[in-house]
Write an enzyme that holds these catalytic residues in place. Sequence first.
Site, PDB file in Angstrom:
ATOM      1  N   GLU A   1      11.071 -57.971 -76.541  1.00  0.00           N
ATOM      2  CA  GLU A   1      11.662 -57.151 -75.222  1.00  0.00           C
ATOM      3  C   GLU A   1      14.023 -57.466 -75.321  1.00  0.00           C
ATOM      4  O   GLU A   1      13.952 -56.695 -75.046  1.00  0.00           O
ATOM      5  CB  GLU A   1      11.270 -57.407 -74.174  1.00  0.00           C
TER       6      GLU A   1
ATOM      7  N   HIS B   1      -4.588 -31.443 -70.591  1.00  0.00           N
ATOM      8  CA  HIS B   1      -4.428 -31.420 -71.270  1.00  0.00           C
ATOM      9  C   HIS B   1      -3.178 -30.699 -71.584  1.00  0.00           C
ATOM     10  O   HIS B   1      -3.066 -29.586 -69.412  1.00  0.00           O
ATOM     11  CB  HIS B   1      -4.798 -29.779 -72.181  1.00  0.00           C
TER      12      HIS B   1
END
Length: 457
Positions: free
Chosen positions: A187, A443
């Site tokens: 990170e 979608h």
Amino acid sequence: MSAIQHFDVIAVGGGSGLTAAWHALQENCDVALVTDQPEALGGTCVNFGCIPTKTLLQSAELMDSVRHAERFGIHLDQASVQVDFARIMQQMRHARAEAVAGVRRWVETEMTPIFSRVRFIDERTLESADGQRLTADHIFLATGARPVVPEIPGLAEAGYWTNEEVLELEAQPASLVIIGGGYIAAELGYFFAALGTRVTLISRSPRLLTGEDDEISERFTRAFGERVELVTGEPVEARATATQRQVVVATADGGERVLAAEQLLVATGRRANTEGLEAETGGIELDAQGAIRVDEQLRTRNPRVFAYGDVIGRAMFKHTSSYEGGLAWRNARGAGERVDYRSNPHAVFSHPQIGAVGLTERECRARALDYRVTTREYGDVARGRIIGAPDGLARLLVERGSERILGFHMLGPGAAELIHEVVVAMNAGDGSTASVRRSIHVHPTLPELVRAVFDAD
Ligand SMILES: Cc1cc2nc3c(=O)[nH]c(=O)nc-3n(C[C@H](O)[C@H](O)[C@H](O)COP(=O)(O)OP(=O)(O)OC[C@H]3O[C@@H](n4cnc5c(N)ncnc54)[C@H](O)[C@@H]3O)c2cc1C
Ligand SMILES: NC(=O)c1ccc[n+]([C@@H]2O[C@H](COP(=O)([O-])OP(=O)(O)OC[C@H]3O[C@@H](n4cnc5c(N)ncnc54)[C@H](O)[C@@H]3O)[C@@H](O)[C@H]2O)c1
């Protein structure tokens, strides 16, 4: 000798100790909150961990978008893009100070604050540094963990940062060597590299994040290696010159390399904070690593004392300690619940991002489970293609016969968020794949990648 103060509940630890304290307050209990770091109320997550690092990573992600804007038809004069590093750091510290002040106000209003280290002087009694003696019907220990610093000759003299000092920076280092190949290296390595620091990462194993599913770890390492220099080997010596810090690395081929940078960051794991607690005097057992031993209900050997969070040395995540804190509280009230980590998720907020829950394929093999694996890439779904078919995938592990979801692993944009649908599915009904498959997904969205891998199973 001072008089003994008795409470319904004592929570030791200003991080997730607050979870048990919060539950106790909901039932109108009299709560003492003990911490030796009142200036860092909120604990590691708020002060040195999750929140400040993810705040920094927001700037890294934005920088990545700026760098790749061309791909989406946006022309930027890259030479004019400037990083105001001091401002990034100051904003993070400002937000942190506000969060800490808010927690402190709450603790001082609703609880009895004991701002001191404490230790057990017998199985019932804790004593503060100034000799106050405290007892309670229930004691919750959440004393956390601290960085492990390896014994590398010269390291202390050379000077290094851990995840704590690094947050105090004002100026961006031009170059940085990181020792470690785990979460913090992934990170913070991403943060510095994205902003333009030359990062070299020393990892003991050729793959980073070895706790992940092998394919995820392999693909992460390959992608991350394009951003930072990866060196596999064992750091054996450190030293400082007038302008540099150097680390001597014994490489896998039997050779030696000297890595030099302006600064050095050590990210080699964390160890439970039990020193000075005199846990044994309190009737509490520690394991060989110094973590507190607890049973399935998070009870220590002393029946009135529970422990949870990093100090028990299991999954060192904030969401896990919050889950454990609630469970420990309910068990103190007699619930008899057992901890269940099967659907305890985690994420690595690096680039590419990782999100995962359940068993890795390696663990399935080790347990001799009869399983099947299905994989789909980001480019396999419409939204994945819209965002440029980034390097990334979703991997699903399902047990043959029971059709139970064993594990789900993602690498790529939004992975940390996308896994949650599967976390819920693992806890819904029989934990099979059916609930994801029969659900309609919008979608074109990235959750369709989750649906696609379940459909293909
Ligand atoms: C750089 C970094 C990034 C992280 N990022 C994430 C992330 O994105 N997501 C995530 O889920 N997790 C993350 N974590 C892990 C997460 O921060 C920890 O798992 C979580 O904060 C642990 O909480 P805790 O209450 O167990 O310990 P802590 O929050 O460390 O609390 C321990 C408390 O106990 C006090 N204490 C200790 N000993 C005594 C004593 N004897 N007497 C009195 N008080 C005492 C301390 O002062 C402190 O207040 C990260 C950790 C690090 C280091
Ligand atoms: N996103 C998150 O949830 C998040 C982020 C940061 C930290 N954390 C928590 O904090 C913990 C600590 O993070 P971390 O990155 O320090 O630990 P880690 O356990 O993730 O990784 C430690 C790394 O240091 C290496 N190492 C150990 N000793 C070494 C030595 N002597 N020389 C060279 N390499 C050595 C290990 O091989 C490993 O690669 C994590 O395990 C995790 O629980 C979580």
